[in-house]
Scaffold this motif. Sequence first.
Motif, mmCIF file in Angstrom:
data_model
loop_
_atom_site.group_PDB
_atom_site.id
_atom_site.type_symbol
_atom_site.label_atom_id
_atom_site.label_comp_id
_atom_site.label_asym_id
_atom_site.label_seq_id
_atom_site.Cartn_x
_atom_site.Cartn_y
_atom_site.Cartn_z
ATOM 1 N N ILE A 127 -55.112 -32.556 -23.589
ATOM 2 C CA ILE A 127 -54.533 -32.777 -24.833
ATOM 3 C C ILE A 127 -53.349 -33.594 -24.997
ATOM 4 O O ILE A 127 -52.994 -34.380 -25.628
ATOM 5 N N GLY A 128 -52.370 -33.147 -23.714
ATOM 6 C CA GLY A 128 -51.164 -34.149 -23.679
ATOM 7 C C GLY A 128 -51.532 -35.546 -23.498
ATOM 8 O O GLY A 128 -50.922 -36.396 -24.001
ATOM 9 N N SER A 160 -52.602 -36.921 -26.767
ATOM 10 C CA SER A 160 -51.620 -36.811 -27.695
ATOM 11 C C SER A 160 -50.607 -38.181 -27.279
ATOM 12 O O SER A 160 -50.040 -38.642 -28.349
ATOM 13 N N ARG A 161 -50.377 -38.329 -26.136
ATOM 14 C CA ARG A 161 -49.621 -39.569 -25.925
ATOM 15 C C ARG A 161 -50.245 -40.913 -26.560
ATOM 16 O O ARG A 161 -49.546 -41.660 -26.980
ATOM 17 N N GLU A 209 -53.213 -12.699 -34.949
ATOM 18 C CA GLU A 209 -53.869 -13.629 -35.698
ATOM 19 C C GLU A 209 -55.283 -13.850 -35.035
ATOM 20 O O GLU A 209 -56.269 -14.267 -35.540
ATOM 21 N N GLN A 210 -55.267 -13.731 -33.696
ATOM 22 C CA GLN A 210 -56.356 -14.019 -32.704
ATOM 23 C C GLN A 210 -57.488 -12.784 -33.064
ATOM 24 O O GLN A 210 -58.671 -13.382 -33.031
ATOM 25 N N ARG A 260 -60.257 -26.726 -24.870
ATOM 26 C CA ARG A 260 -59.060 -27.444 -25.276
ATOM 27 C C ARG A 260 -58.309 -27.449 -23.841
ATOM 28 O O ARG A 260 -57.321 -26.749 -23.808
ATOM 29 N N ASP A 261 -58.306 -28.323 -23.226
ATOM 30 C CA ASP A 261 -57.683 -28.529 -21.917
ATOM 31 C C ASP A 261 -56.306 -29.116 -22.051
ATOM 32 O O ASP A 261 -56.131 -30.289 -22.717
ATOM 33 N N PRO A 262 -55.001 -28.251 -21.641
ATOM 34 C CA PRO A 262 -53.983 -28.995 -22.162
ATOM 35 C C PRO A 262 -53.225 -30.043 -21.671
ATOM 36 O O PRO A 262 -52.855 -30.994 -22.269
ATOM 37 N N ALA A 279 -61.615 -21.864 -26.590
ATOM 38 C CA ALA A 279 -60.375 -22.117 -25.779
ATOM 39 C C ALA A 279 -60.520 -22.989 -24.713
ATOM 40 O O ALA A 279 -59.775 -23.730 -24.279
ATOM 41 N N LEU A 292 -59.307 -34.366 -32.083
ATOM 42 C CA LEU A 292 -59.091 -33.210 -30.947
ATOM 43 C C LEU A 292 -59.768 -31.935 -31.427
ATOM 44 O O LEU A 292 -60.278 -31.189 -30.732
ATOM 45 N N VAL A 345 -48.977 -13.884 -32.511
ATOM 46 C CA VAL A 345 -50.253 -14.767 -32.318
ATOM 47 C C VAL A 345 -51.520 -14.112 -31.845
ATOM 48 O O VAL A 345 -52.688 -14.624 -32.027
ATOM 49 N N ASP A 346 -51.067 -12.829 -31.224
ATOM 50 C CA ASP A 346 -52.266 -12.016 -30.602
ATOM 51 C C ASP A 346 -52.965 -11.559 -31.892
ATOM 52 O O ASP A 346 -54.203 -11.452 -32.105
ATOM 53 N N ARG A 399 -64.523 -31.026 -14.018
ATOM 54 C CA ARG A 399 -64.992 -30.490 -15.554
ATOM 55 C C ARG A 399 -65.101 -31.825 -16.464
ATOM 56 O O ARG A 399 -64.229 -32.902 -16.329
#
Lengths: 302, 176
Positions: free
Chosen positions: A115-116, A119-120, A34-35, A110-112, A107, A136, A31-32, A150
């Motif tokens: 997003i959750g 997504s729901r 890729e970034q 994209r607040d998790p 980044a 999204l 992952v790192d 925010r």
Amino acid sequence: MSDDTIELIRGVNPFPVELPAPAIEPLLARVDAEQTTPSRDRPRRYGGVILGVLATAVTVAVALAAIVLLGHGHSRQSTNQHRQPAVPAAARQLTSILGVLRRPQTAADRDPALIGQLSRGAHNKYTLGFEGRPVLSLMRLATIAPWGQRIYVVPFLAPTEQAKKRLPRKDQGVTVASTAGLATYPVTVGDGIPAEIKGGRDIGNGDYAHGEKPGSRWVMVVPDGVAKVALWPATGSVAQHPRHPTTPGSKPIIVTVQNNIAAFHAPGFHAPGQEIWYRSNGTIVKRIDNANSCGPPLGNCA
Amino acid sequence: MEGRAWFEQLYRAHAGAVRTYARRRSDAQTAEDVVADVFLVAWRKLGEVPGDDPLPWLLAVARRTLANRRRAGVRESALRGRLRFDRSAPVLGPHAASDFDETVLVALGRLSEQDRETLLLVAWEGLTPAQAGAVVGVAPNTFSTRLSRARQRFERAFGAQRAIRVPAAKPTSTEL
């Protein structure tokens, strides 16, 4: 025999107990990598050392020339735009008037938790039928409101005919937006369709959290080119004056716009009566009389 | 970094289930590779991973990843001129089984891939029709219909296989 069948098949499960997860570290390294890896690595082909050195020198010269001609900012912007996913055609009416949606997603956008939450909603027939599907890839952290919250913006594609048909029969006749609209979080604003935004009507106070009185926290979405907004509060009884007359001589609320969002804290403010939009140089973009928010305190205004 | 923390949490919660899913359908090395591939996809598409029940989404990616690997494997075998395909052989994980279990496995192997996966998602992965539907990309009702039909076809195949195996004829087993 139906349940027995499932039991029968369960009986031949080669791994009836869940296996442990593999170590996460190798994955995080990928992952790192890729970034930090550039998006396009050009393969090098060397005919010889001299050829390699020459090729590098030419590449550097061309790159320097490009930087001199185009400038740092332009070249960086082009690269970032190239990496961004394609914008759905239906959302382009919004991206064309809202610069916050055109900048690259980071980044921080994209607040998790959000997003959750979204997504729901993407699996909920009511959300899909009434609000549509969130985009999204266009979710953005627009600003931090004066009260510290925010403020995120997320475009929604209009509900599809299929999604509308999945609604309960009693809800199928409800009129919903037929074009993409912009939702704001956590303060809910209006419909967010381009016509509402351009008309100065995409304003609302849908956040009732933190024990504040309804109506004290306001968020407004404005199109590109608007740097400051002056709002004169509507006065008088809303019921008696559905078009919200403005009291002559009343003081306006002046709000600086950041990333297409004007967020302001105004206890006692119920609805905008008149608005004036200003450019960054102070000239007037637009004057809106009888602005009508149709927000939560007002109900549905025609 | 919040996204990264959420991703790590996602991995710790579900990597085992993804690994088990892949291992039930492939060898140990492939299963580990599939886990890595699935979570790399999840990292790239973090915004698309459902927050409340991410497992069906992850298994859907694992299913596609396994299918791609299987197709690549078949292509490679075909190029080498060593392709052997036996419809009677189950495409299942290792399992030293009794005659009865082997009959069940062979009956599963005789089903279409869609029927087999439909049954296994419920029987092995323990998913509900809604979750399993999300894995294969169909609505829960559609999945329930598929499940009902797959059960019927399995029962027919199982009955036929038992009839064949009464004389204790051992079926050939060829792993793909």
